[in-house]
Design an enzyme around this catalytic site. Structure first.
Site, PDB file in Angstrom:
ATOM      1  CG  ASP A  53      -0.271  -0.132   2.530  1.00  0.00           C
ATOM      2  OD1 ASP A  53       0.731  -0.875   2.595  1.00  0.00           O
ATOM      3  OD2 ASP A  53      -0.719   0.482   3.515  1.00  0.00           O
TER       4      ASP A  53
ATOM      5  CD  GLU B 187       3.136  -1.021   7.671  1.00  0.00           C
ATOM      6  OE1 GLU B 187       3.386  -1.049   8.891  1.00  0.00           O
ATOM      7  OE2 GLU B 187       3.251   0.004   6.973  1.00  0.00           O
TER       8      GLU B 187
END
Length: 400
Positions: A82, A140
């Protein structure tokens, strides 16, 4: 193949790894929205002959590869997918094409490095035995994608004896590694305090109001005494304010009836974590009472501390040392007060975590992660891939 020969061999992959990394960088996707990135990862892994499972924790991908040497052990290697809600500096050749989003933490590089390792190992199945699980984790950055993968039974579907993570670190010279056994990264908590009063007219009616900005101001100052006066000097803790909100800029003559302060807390010791939550609430409610207001306090424990184990960390050290030598691997570095949701995976399975140096810019300045100027250093892509491969050979190779 000797470790140094491995790095040289991977140089043939470098143009493709750079292209993958920069493609992901141009198309950043934030937590649980990494559909394009996950599809790219899955497509490459399938093309190289790995067994691929998509849709774990919404956008997570896990691929498995079996070696041809004898052995039944299995290990997991994890990268994150991400991006962040940050506006990138303009005019970067491979810059973000999505306004307000960018890969400001290097997850684009983490993904490319693990893909490089997966490709090489798929082409050299005689170099290891057992099974490698390549874990591409979503979300994350604050949303707990690692927690979700574990909660959805990832390690039941893909059993591993140990799991490993890696993160780049600006400021550490390229070609160097940092790791340690035990508490490595901090627990990460988010707290919020809302002070409520009556509000009022700031010019003609200030004396008639109950002003919520006063306990807020005192609270922000008193908050710093938690670390300086309540936490033992030998322990590590951080409490920081990240957001202050109240009133309306269009009405500067109005005392707001409600103001909110939001921040973060970091620690390693569970008792220190308990203490910070307790004292934060006590200080907020005491300051509110002094000024005739009320305080609404929330304290969310988000990520646990990242704690590595001795044997997997020894394997990490052996792999890194084989590539760059003992003088470029710090085996007992100081803990970082950053946090990582890889900690959830390390709660579920033993494992290790390592920092790879991202280097500095040409003028020797450092652009830290989570800033608009940050960019992953493409020069360490092959070294990162080589580390993953050497770790597999250390754990699962002929001499393991």
């Amino acid at each position: 193949m000797a470790p140094l020969d491995l790095i040289a061999d991977l140089k043939a992959y470098e143009p493709e790894l750079i292209a993958i990394r920069r493609d992901i960088h141009r198309h950043p996707e934030v937590g649980f929205e990494e559909t394009r990135t996950a599809a790219l990862v899955a497509e490459r892994l399938r093309a190289w002959g790995l067994d691929v499972t998509e849709g774990i924790a919404t956008t997570g991908v896990v691929a498995t590869l079996k070696g041809r040497l004898p052995g039944q052990r299995a290990i997991g290697l994890r990268a994150d997918l991400d991006a962040l809600h940050i506006q990138e500096v303009p005019n970067r050749a491979h810059g973000s094409t999505v306004p307000g989003k960018m890969h400001a933490c290097g997850h684009d590089g983490h993904t490319a490095m693990l893909l490089g390792a997966a490709r090489w190992l798929a082409e050299h199945p005689d170099s290891f035995g057992g099974t490698v699980a390549f874990i591409f984790q979503p979300a994350e950055e604050g949303l707990g994608g690692g927690r979700e993968m574990v909660a959805q039974g990832m390690f039941d579907r893909f059993p591993v004896d140990a799991v490993y993570g890696m993160h780049n670190m600006p400021g550490i010279p390229a070609g160097e590694f940092r790791t340690r056994t035990g508490a490595f990264l901090a627990a990460s908590d988010t707290w919020s305090v809302s002070f409520t009063g009556t509000g009022g007219h700031g010019g003609g009616g200030a004396h008639l109001s109950t002003d919520a900005t006063l306990p807020m101001a005192q609270f922000i100052m008193a908050l710093q005494t938690i670390v300086s006066r309540n936490v033992a000097a030998a322990d590590t803790a951080v409490v920081s304010v990240g957001s202050v909100a109240g009133g309306d800029p269009g009405s500067p003559n109005i005392i707001p009836s409600r103001v909110t302060v939001i921040g973060t807390a970091r620690s390693y010791n569970p008792k220190v974590r308990d203490l910070m939550e307790q004292r934060l609430g006590e200080i907020a409610r005491a300051q509110a009472a002094v000024f005739g207001c009320s305080a609404e306090v929330t304290y969310e424990r988000r990520y646990p501390p990242l704690i590595t184990q001795a044997e997997p960390t020894a394997h990490s050290i052996a792999a890194a040392t084989a590539l760059v030598g003992t003088d470029k691997v710090d085996t007992d570095c100081a803990p970082f007060t950053g946090s990582e949701d890889f900690s959830f995976m390390l709660q579920a399975r033993p494992g290790g975590f390592i920092m790879i140096g991202n280097g500095t810019t040409k003028d020797e300045s450092v652009h830290h992660v989570h800033t608009p100027n940050y960019d992953f250093n493409d020069e360490i892509l092959t070294l990162g891939s080589a580390y993953w491969i050497q770790l597999v050979r250390t754990e699962l190779g002929a001499t393991a």
